[in-house]
Structures are given as C-alpha cells and as structure tokens.
Design a protein around this motif. Sequence first.
Motif, PDB file in Angstrom:
ATOM      1  N   ASP A   1       1.207  -1.589   0.554  1.00  0.00           N
ATOM      2  CA  ASP A   1       0.237   0.013  -0.008  1.00  0.00           C
ATOM      3  C   ASP A   1       0.431   1.393  -0.007  1.00  0.00           C
ATOM      4  O   ASP A   1       0.016   2.394  -0.662  1.00  0.00           O
ATOM      5  CB  ASP A   1      -1.142   0.138   1.419  1.00  0.00           C
ATOM      6  N   THR A   2       2.376   1.208   0.782  1.00  0.00           N
ATOM      7  CA  THR A   2       2.827   2.543   0.565  1.00  0.00           C
ATOM      8  C   THR A   2       3.021   2.504  -0.272  1.00  0.00           C
ATOM      9  O   THR A   2       3.467   3.533  -1.178  1.00  0.00           O
ATOM     10  CB  THR A   2       4.058   2.222   1.684  1.00  0.00           C
TER      11      THR A   2
ATOM     12  N   LYS B   1       2.760   6.800  -6.653  1.00  0.00           N
ATOM     13  CA  LYS B   1       1.324   7.838  -7.416  1.00  0.00           C
ATOM     14  C   LYS B   1       1.969   8.924  -7.327  1.00  0.00           C
ATOM     15  O   LYS B   1       1.820   9.790  -7.934  1.00  0.00           O
ATOM     16  CB  LYS B   1       0.000   7.525  -6.534  1.00  0.00           C
ATOM     17  N   LEU B   2       2.567   9.639  -6.483  1.00  0.00           N
ATOM     18  CA  LEU B   2       3.109  11.009  -6.002  1.00  0.00           C
ATOM     19  C   LEU B   2       4.427  10.577  -6.819  1.00  0.00           C
ATOM     20  O   LEU B   2       4.347  12.157  -7.793  1.00  0.00           O
ATOM     21  CB  LEU B   2       3.506  10.725  -4.476  1.00  0.00           C
TER      22      LEU B   2
ATOM     23  N   GLU C   1       1.712  -2.847 -10.194  1.00  0.00           N
ATOM     24  CA  GLU C   1       0.593  -2.657  -9.702  1.00  0.00           C
ATOM     25  C   GLU C   1      -0.119  -3.742  -9.812  1.00  0.00           C
ATOM     26  O   GLU C   1      -0.680  -3.874  -8.372  1.00  0.00           O
ATOM     27  CB  GLU C   1      -0.473  -0.693  -9.645  1.00  0.00           C
TER      28      GLU C   1
ATOM     29  N   PHE D   1       2.241   1.303  -3.310  1.00  0.00           N
ATOM     30  CA  PHE D   1       1.649   2.148  -4.177  1.00  0.00           C
ATOM     31  C   PHE D   1       1.298   4.091  -4.070  1.00  0.00           C
ATOM     32  O   PHE D   1       1.273   4.528  -5.377  1.00  0.00           O
ATOM     33  CB  PHE D   1      -0.010   1.485  -4.521  1.00  0.00           C
ATOM     34  N   GLU D   2       0.344   3.891  -2.564  1.00  0.00           N
ATOM     35  CA  GLU D   2       0.859   5.920  -2.609  1.00  0.00           C
ATOM     36  C   GLU D   2       2.340   6.757  -3.029  1.00  0.00           C
ATOM     37  O   GLU D   2       1.709   7.428  -3.433  1.00  0.00           O
ATOM     38  CB  GLU D   2       0.345   5.913  -1.121  1.00  0.00           C
ATOM     39  N   ASP D   3       3.593   5.938  -2.428  1.00  0.00           N
ATOM     40  CA  ASP D   3       4.065   6.162  -2.948  1.00  0.00           C
ATOM     41  C   ASP D   3       4.873   6.597  -4.612  1.00  0.00           C
ATOM     42  O   ASP D   3       5.066   7.640  -5.375  1.00  0.00           O
ATOM     43  CB  ASP D   3       5.777   5.912  -2.254  1.00  0.00           C
TER      44      ASP D   3
END
Length: 110
Positions: free
Chosen positions: A25-26, A32-33, A103, A28-30
């Motif tokens: 999850d981290t 995208k940023l 992903e 994926f979030e990172d």
Amino acid sequence: MKQLDIEAIETLKDVMEDEFSILLDTFFEDSKLRLDDLQSNILSNDAEALRRTAHSFKGSASNLGALALADLCMRAESLGAKKSLEGADSLVSQIKAEYLAVEILLKSYL
C-alpha cells in the motif's frame, strides 16, 4: 527483462508476514506521488529534480522486485544526470504504463 522478480516478492512476503500488505500500500501511494512528480519535473524543466525523483522511484521499485520499472527509472535518472530532458516525456509515459502493470501484478499477492 521480466517485470517482477517473483522470488524477491515471495521472500519479502514471507519475511514481512502481515506487514507485507502495508508495504505494498505504501509503495502504491508513493509511486503515484512520484509519477506526478516526474511529470511536474518535466513541466518545470528541472532535470536535477527528475534525476532525484527517478532515483528514489528506482530504489523502491527495485526493493519490490519490479525490475523493468526500476530499469526505466534508471534511464530517467541517467537522463536527468546529463542535465537533459530530451525524450523524458516518452520515458515517463513508459514508466507510468509499467507501473500500472506492476501494480496489477503486485495486487495479486495481497
């Protein structure tokens, strides 16, 4: 080059146990940023920022066994290190496409 190092992912999953989903999850979030940052680096004509962002993205992709993604990020990092943005748009498009594929593959491990 294969997209994922399955052995590395399986090892991470075994070692991290319940924390593996948090790691993904981290990531994926990172990611995208970082994808947004790569695009912003090009728009602001900042080759050094492109190099730094790509370097960081390369490390996290490599740690998760996303070999093709890490390779593309390495190419973007090299481009930025040469103080060039020539071809960066195309390269970032490839990075985005590869990330989306990675992903999907990584989510199958959740």
